[in-house]
Design a protein around this motif. Structure first.
Motif, PDB file in Angstrom:
ATOM      1  N   UNK A 107       0.828  -1.207   0.000  1.00  0.00           N
ATOM      2  CA  UNK A 107       0.000   0.000   0.000  1.00  0.00           C
ATOM      3  C   UNK A 107       0.862   1.256   0.000  1.00  0.00           C
ATOM      4  N   UNK A 108       2.066   1.126   0.560  1.00  0.00           N
ATOM      5  CA  UNK A 108       3.009   2.234   0.641  1.00  0.00           C
ATOM      6  C   UNK A 108       4.417   1.688   0.476  1.00  0.00           C
ATOM      7  N   UNK A 109       5.316   2.513  -0.050  1.00  0.00           N
ATOM      8  CA  UNK A 109       6.731   2.180  -0.063  1.00  0.00           C
ATOM      9  C   UNK A 109       7.498   3.324   0.583  1.00  0.00           C
ATOM     10  N   UNK A 110       8.310   2.972   1.577  1.00  0.00           N
ATOM     11  CA  UNK A 110       9.163   3.945   2.258  1.00  0.00           C
ATOM     12  C   UNK A 110      10.588   3.735   1.758  1.00  0.00           C
ATOM     13  N   UNK A 111      11.157   4.760   1.170  1.00  0.00           N
ATOM     14  CA  UNK A 111      12.535   4.708   0.681  1.00  0.00           C
ATOM     15  C   UNK A 111      13.459   5.275   1.749  1.00  0.00           C
ATOM     16  N   UNK A 112      14.448   4.500   2.156  1.00  0.00           N
ATOM     17  CA  UNK A 112      15.401   4.989   3.148  1.00  0.00           C
ATOM     18  C   UNK A 112      15.751   3.904   4.148  1.00  0.00           C
ATOM     19  N   UNK A 113      16.768   4.126   4.941  1.00  0.00           N
ATOM     20  CA  UNK A 113      17.602   5.322   4.949  1.00  0.00           C
ATOM     21  C   UNK A 113      18.937   4.990   4.294  1.00  0.00           C
ATOM     22  N   UNK A 114      20.038   5.332   4.970  1.00  0.00           N
ATOM     23  CA  UNK A 114      21.369   5.105   4.468  1.00  0.00           C
ATOM     24  C   UNK A 114      21.560   5.923   3.195  1.00  0.00           C
ATOM     25  N   UNK A 115      22.661   5.695   2.461  1.00  0.00           N
ATOM     26  CA  UNK A 115      22.958   6.524   1.295  1.00  0.00           C
ATOM     27  C   UNK A 115      22.220   6.002   0.056  1.00  0.00           C
ATOM     28  N   UNK A 116      20.907   5.842   0.206  1.00  0.00           N
ATOM     29  CA  UNK A 116      20.053   5.283  -0.835  1.00  0.00           C
ATOM     30  C   UNK A 116      19.975   6.204  -2.049  1.00  0.00           C
ATOM     31  N   UNK A 117      20.195   7.511  -1.863  1.00  0.00           N
ATOM     32  CA  UNK A 117      20.123   8.462  -2.976  1.00  0.00           C
ATOM     33  C   UNK A 117      21.510   8.894  -3.452  1.00  0.00           C
ATOM     34  N   UNK A 118      22.500   8.041  -3.233  1.00  0.00           N
ATOM     35  CA  UNK A 118      23.851   8.328  -3.732  1.00  0.00           C
ATOM     36  C   UNK A 118      24.177   7.377  -4.888  1.00  0.00           C
ATOM     37  N   UNK A 119      24.320   7.909  -6.103  1.00  0.00           N
ATOM     38  CA  UNK A 119      24.559   7.040  -7.276  1.00  0.00           C
ATOM     39  C   UNK A 119      25.788   6.148  -7.129  1.00  0.00           C
ATOM     40  N   UNK A 120      26.782   6.606  -6.395  1.00  0.00           N
ATOM     41  CA  UNK A 120      27.993   5.828  -6.188  1.00  0.00           C
ATOM     42  C   UNK A 120      27.691   4.511  -5.472  1.00  0.00           C
ATOM     43  N   UNK A 121      26.653   4.505  -4.626  1.00  0.00           N
ATOM     44  CA  UNK A 121      26.293   3.321  -3.855  1.00  0.00           C
ATOM     45  C   UNK A 121      25.085   2.568  -4.420  1.00  0.00           C
ATOM     46  N   UNK A 122      24.290   3.255  -5.245  1.00  0.00           N
ATOM     47  CA  UNK A 122      23.108   2.626  -5.829  1.00  0.00           C
ATOM     48  C   UNK A 122      23.119   2.952  -7.326  1.00  0.00           C
ATOM     49  N   UNK A 123      23.677   2.036  -8.107  1.00  0.00           N
ATOM     50  CA  UNK A 123      23.921   2.303  -9.525  1.00  0.00           C
ATOM     51  C   UNK A 123      22.640   2.644 -10.286  1.00  0.00           C
ATOM     52  N   UNK A 124      21.578   1.880 -10.051  1.00  0.00           N
ATOM     53  CA  UNK A 124      20.290   2.165 -10.709  1.00  0.00           C
ATOM     54  C   UNK A 124      19.534   3.182  -9.864  1.00  0.00           C
ATOM     55  N   UNK A 125      20.040   4.407  -9.873  1.00  0.00           N
ATOM     56  CA  UNK A 125      19.545   5.408  -8.931  1.00  0.00           C
ATOM     57  C   UNK A 125      18.064   5.717  -9.123  1.00  0.00           C
ATOM     58  N   UNK A 126      17.550   5.568 -10.354  1.00  0.00           N
ATOM     59  CA  UNK A 126      16.125   5.818 -10.576  1.00  0.00           C
ATOM     60  C   UNK A 126      15.261   4.847  -9.777  1.00  0.00           C
ATOM     61  N   UNK A 127      15.770   3.633  -9.523  1.00  0.00           N
ATOM     62  CA  UNK A 127      15.028   2.676  -8.691  1.00  0.00           C
ATOM     63  C   UNK A 127      14.777   3.232  -7.295  1.00  0.00           C
ATOM     64  N   UNK A 128      15.746   4.023  -6.785  1.00  0.00           N
ATOM     65  CA  UNK A 128      15.614   4.602  -5.446  1.00  0.00           C
ATOM     66  C   UNK A 128      14.552   5.695  -5.399  1.00  0.00           C
ATOM     67  N   UNK A 129      14.084   6.115  -6.572  1.00  0.00           N
ATOM     68  CA  UNK A 129      12.986   7.077  -6.655  1.00  0.00           C
ATOM     69  C   UNK A 129      11.711   6.405  -7.177  1.00  0.00           C
ATOM     70  N   UNK A 130      11.703   5.070  -7.126  1.00  0.00           N
ATOM     71  CA  UNK A 130      10.529   4.248  -7.433  1.00  0.00           C
ATOM     72  C   UNK A 130      10.096   4.344  -8.886  1.00  0.00           C
TER      73      UNK A 130
END
Length: 372
Positions: A117-140
């Motif tokens: 019903x909901x998705x909560x994104x976070x925490x950690x460096x989830x919005x850092x491209x260096x750590x999350x290559x498919x950065x658009x996934x982190x924005x759903x």
């Protein structure tokens, strides 16, 4: 919708061997569960993958190096890396299996509408491209057509400068505007959201700070974890001879016994249990670290601590934490810096952390009640 029936997916960085990453996910799920929600961690695979069309070429290349050039390489390199990773993380994976309720996927594209019903994104460096290559996934981006609540809780860019490419910025800004509520972990993240994503955000606590120290003591107490092997805990992610030498000087000056909590430097070693990592902070009389979450657990257990500056992993995270919790400067580069630190201010007063927790829980509660 009745909050007790609302199913929430938590999207964070894929688990590896990072204690802080595991514990922040555990803490956020625990907090949401106590609020009455049905919270599930979206557990993405951390195993290495070979692109199918590249696999034959890699096998031929590795075979040539091994059998013709006589180099010390593994022909099936990815398979060997994954085998070693499973050995290394057997204790941390056991903690995850026991304490974190999760939906396991190889990739978030395997998720489907109606699962949450909901998705909560976070925490950690989830919005850092260096750590999350498919950065658009982190924005759903995989859920851009879904009718769900979209919330960012304590999402971190890790640094105070913008690391996205123009293409990533354009895509992520469009996706970020679909969020119902956005919060960040560092104060600088508010400006990054406003200036590059065109959205408003507020600062909240890292999830690990949503729980009390008793919650973490319970974890290692129930596991019958033995005490640490010293009194000065040295937990440094990027170790150097110079940093170790300074730690030894501090140990001699303070009359403390230096001990480490092994980080399993290579994949042939087994990472110590999460409970043992927690117990090390509980038993320490002084902590030396360059880790953001090590600072947090030193703070929670009310232990004096000092910090080495580590720009590579995002120094702004620790500076922001110091300001938020009213902790005096704890950075050390030499023994003289140690003499300038007032350890009587081990942590902020209980009223301050109480207010910060109330604000952070209120953000979650209000965000999850938004009508869609």
């Amino acid at each position: 919708m009745d909050s007790k029936k609302m199913k929430i997916g938590i999207l964070t960085l894929p688990f590896n061997s990072n204690y802080g990453g595991i514990l922040q996910a555990y803490a956020l799920q625990t907090a949401l569960t106590r609020m009455g929600y049905d919270a599930w961690l979206i557990n993405q695979s951390s195993l290495c993958k070979d692109t199918l069309y590249k696999l034959p070429f890699k096998l031929i290349y590795n075979s040539f190096r091994k059998y013709i050039l006589r180099e010390d390489v593994c022909v099936f390199k990815v398979r060997e890396l994954n085998r070693r990773f499973k050995i290394k993380t057997q204790n941390t994976r056991a903690f995850i299996a026991k304490h974190i309720k999760s939906v396991s996927v190889d990739d978030v594209s395997q998720l489907s509408q109606g699962m949450f019903d909901s998705i909560v994104v976070g925490s950690d460096q989830i919005w850092r491209p260096q750590y999350y290559a498919k950065i658009e996934n982190a924005f759903l981006d995989f859920a851009k057509t879904w009718k769900i609540r979209r919330i960012a809780y304590a999402a971190s860019f890790g640094v105070d400068n913008w690391e996205y490419t123009p293409k990533q910025t354009k895509r992520c800004a469009a996706l970020a505007k679909k969020f119902d509520a956005v919060s960040v972990r560092e104060y600088s993240g508010i400006g990054l959201c406003r200036n590059y994503l065109g959205i408003n955000a507020e600062q909240v606590l890292d999830p690990t700070l949503l729980l009390d120290k008793e919650d973490y003591i319970k974890l290692f107490s129930e596991a019958d974890t033995p005490p640490g092997e010293g009194s000065l805990l040295y937990y440094v992610l990027d170790d150097t001879p110079e940093r170790m030498e300074l730690a030894e000087q501090i140990a001699r000056k303070k009359g403390l016994k230096l001990f480490k909590i092994n980080k399993a430097e290579n994949n042939a070693e087994i990472q110590p249990p999460v409970e043992q990592w927690l117990r090390a902070f509980y038993d320490a009389e002084l902590v030396i670290t360059d880790s953001f979450h090590a600072c947090i657990f030193s703070f929670l257990f009310q232990k004096p601590f000092v910090t080495y500056k580590n720009d590579k992993r995002g120094l702004n995270r620790i500076i922001s934490l110091y300001k938020m919790l009213n902790i005096n400067d704890r950075f050390v580069t030499n023994i003289d810096d140690l003499n300038k630190i007032d350890f009587s201010e081990t942590c902020t007063d209980s009223n301050t952390i109480k207010k910060l927790r109330e604000k952070s829980y209120a953000f979650l509660e209000n965000a999850l009640k938004i009508q869609i």
